[in-house]
Write an enzyme that holds these catalytic residues in place. Structure first.
Site, short mmCIF file in Angstrom:
data_model
loop_
_atom_site.label_atom_id
_atom_site.label_comp_id
_atom_site.label_asym_id
_atom_site.label_seq_id
_atom_site.Cartn_x
_atom_site.Cartn_y
_atom_site.Cartn_z
N ASP A 12 -52.46 -52.21 -44.07
CA ASP A 12 -53.60 -52.51 -43.19
C ASP A 12 -54.11 -53.92 -43.46
O ASP A 12 -54.33 -54.29 -44.62
CB ASP A 12 -54.76 -51.54 -43.48
CG ASP A 12 -54.44 -50.12 -43.03
OD1 ASP A 12 -53.56 -49.94 -42.18
OD2 ASP A 12 -55.11 -49.19 -43.53
N ASP A 258 -57.76 -39.05 -41.58
CA ASP A 258 -56.70 -38.84 -42.57
C ASP A 258 -57.27 -38.26 -43.86
O ASP A 258 -56.62 -37.44 -44.52
CB ASP A 258 -55.99 -40.17 -42.85
CG ASP A 258 -55.27 -40.69 -41.62
OD1 ASP A 258 -54.89 -39.87 -40.77
OD2 ASP A 258 -55.11 -41.92 -41.50
P1 ATP Z 1 -59.64 -42.03 -37.67
O1 ATP Z 1 -58.52 -42.19 -36.67
O2 ATP Z 1 -60.58 -43.20 -37.73
O3 ATP Z 1 -59.18 -41.59 -39.01
P2 ATP Z 1 -60.22 -39.53 -36.35
O4 ATP Z 1 -60.63 -39.68 -34.92
O5 ATP Z 1 -58.86 -39.02 -36.64
O6 ATP Z 1 -60.57 -40.87 -37.13
P3 ATP Z 1 -62.72 -38.21 -36.73
O7 ATP Z 1 -62.75 -37.01 -35.87
O8 ATP Z 1 -63.45 -39.42 -36.28
O9 ATP Z 1 -61.22 -38.53 -37.09
O10 ATP Z 1 -63.31 -37.84 -38.17
C1 ATP Z 1 -62.67 -36.91 -39.03
C2 ATP Z 1 -63.71 -36.20 -39.85
O11 ATP Z 1 -64.42 -37.14 -40.66
C3 ATP Z 1 -64.79 -35.48 -39.04
O12 ATP Z 1 -64.31 -34.21 -38.62
C4 ATP Z 1 -65.92 -35.42 -40.05
O13 ATP Z 1 -65.68 -34.37 -40.97
C5 ATP Z 1 -65.76 -36.75 -40.79
N1 ATP Z 1 -66.61 -37.83 -40.21
C6 ATP Z 1 -66.21 -38.80 -39.37
N2 ATP Z 1 -67.26 -39.59 -39.01
C7 ATP Z 1 -68.32 -39.12 -39.68
C8 ATP Z 1 -69.71 -39.49 -39.76
N3 ATP Z 1 -70.19 -40.53 -39.06
N4 ATP Z 1 -70.52 -38.76 -40.54
C9 ATP Z 1 -70.06 -37.70 -41.26
N5 ATP Z 1 -68.77 -37.30 -41.23
C10 ATP Z 1 -67.91 -37.99 -40.46
#
Ligand code: ATP
Length: 309
Positions: A12, A258
């Site tokens: 990254d 992840d």
């Molecule tokens: P990325 O691709 O950036 O890894 P993603 O879209 O795959 O993200 P998200 O659904 O955004 O994953 O987030 C995964 C988990 O992280 C959520 O289900 C939650 O448990 C935690 N999480 C993400 N953002 C927050 C937040 N602002 N506050 C608390 N927990 C969060």
């Protein structure tokens, strides 16, 4: 080994920006961080830091990024016997994070495209001894399909994170996994249904279960996560359980998904039932958004236990 991660690695290149430059404009950015990433590597590192023994099946190039990735696996106690080296560049991901911690990401797949179905077959015996196979969609789809088929053949459950969303992914393979873990946009692409509201997410996830997916776990960012499954084997009644995110002030949410998947996989192979594993993963991912960077923000088991206490 506890978990076989069959997936991607990237380095990254994270630039923290005030705003994106417009076309032809040169801008100064406040800071930069180089870090190991890629969905496969991130999930492997999260699980390994929490104490799982992880076998990594991936392909690096023959550049400095390859050495960095392999050294990072070793530093995290990840087995590197099946890290293939190909000619050419390793995967890299230029990432831009704005002051509101919103990120924009480019992926250059590089050597990730050189991980073939034959490479997965070559470590069949080692994979068969694992308790879980974890895959994503940042490598060739034919390689992902062979990983899923291998899991079925040797009786090892497969967790598929269908990310990044790929229109070419054949849904029949999702049905063959034990755990399917999309975020909202991936859920939209899998089902063709809008997922910008709770009602939309629920309808789409239910559809997946009705079409044969066993456990669908949708991550919803700051709104937590939602698990859908059948009430009982053979029946058509879909049940769900929602889990709220922890209330934190996020600094950088890159890699939270992840972190969630790595922590969930870690707890599942150590005997947790799904609700307990989800609770744990939800807290672990919340902790990860409090620090900048992807793997930089993944705690060890000790750090996580102290934070939760
Ligand atoms: P990325 O691709 O950036 O890894 P993603 O879209 O795959 O993200 P998200 O659904 O955004 O994953 O987030 C995964 C988990 O992280 C959520 O289900 C939650 O448990 C935690 N999480 C993400 N953002 C927050 C937040 N602002 N506050 C608390 N927990 C969060």
């Amino acid at each position: 080994m506890d978990i076989a991660v069959i997936g991607s690695n990237n380095v990254d290149l994270i630039t923290y920006i005030d705003r994106m430059p417009t076309e032809g404009e040169t801008l100064e950015a406040p800071s930069f961080q180089l870090g190991c990433g890629g969905k496969g590597s991130n999930q492997a590192v999260a699980a390994a830091r929490l104490g799982s023994r992880v076998l990594m099946v991936t392909c690096v190039g023959d550049d400095i990024f390859a050495d960095m990735t392999v050294e990072n696996y070793r530093n995290n106690g990840i087995d590197t016997d099946h890290v293939k080296r190909a000619h050419g560049t390793s995967g890299v991901a230029p990432i831009f994070v704005d002051p509101h911690s919103r990120n924009s990401i480019l992926i250059v797949k590089g050597a990730n495209n050189d991980l073939t179905p034959e490479d997965v077959e070559a470590c069949r015996e080692q994979i068969a001894q694992c308790a879980l196979i974890v895959c994503q969609l940042e490598i060739r789809l034919d390689t992902v399909y062979v990983a899923i088929a291998l899991g079925e053949q040797v009786g090892v459950p497969v967790l598929l994170n269908p990310a990044p969303a790929s229109p070419d992914f054949n849904f029949d393979w999702a049905r063959r996994c034990t755990y399917l873990m999309p975020n909202e946009s991936e859920l939209t692409l899998l089902t063709g249904m809008p997922c910008d509201s709770d009602e939309g997410v629920e309808a789409a996830a239910r559809t997946l279960v009705e079409h044969g997916c066993r456990h669908v776990i949708v991550t919803l960012g700051s709104r937590g996560a939602w698990w859908f499954t059948r009430a009982n084997e053979g029946g058509l009644h879909v049940v769900s359980q929602r889990i709220d995110a922890l209330r934190v002030d996020p600094v950088d949410t890159t890699g939270a998904g992840d972190a969630f998947i790595g922590a969930f996989a870690h707890r599942i192979v150590h005997g947790d039932a799904i609700p307990e594993a989800l609770e744990y993963a939800n807290s672990y991912a919340a902790m990860s958004v409090l620090k900048r960077g992807t793997q930089y923000s993944y705690a060890t088991a000790d750090e996580f236990d102290r934070w939760r206490a």
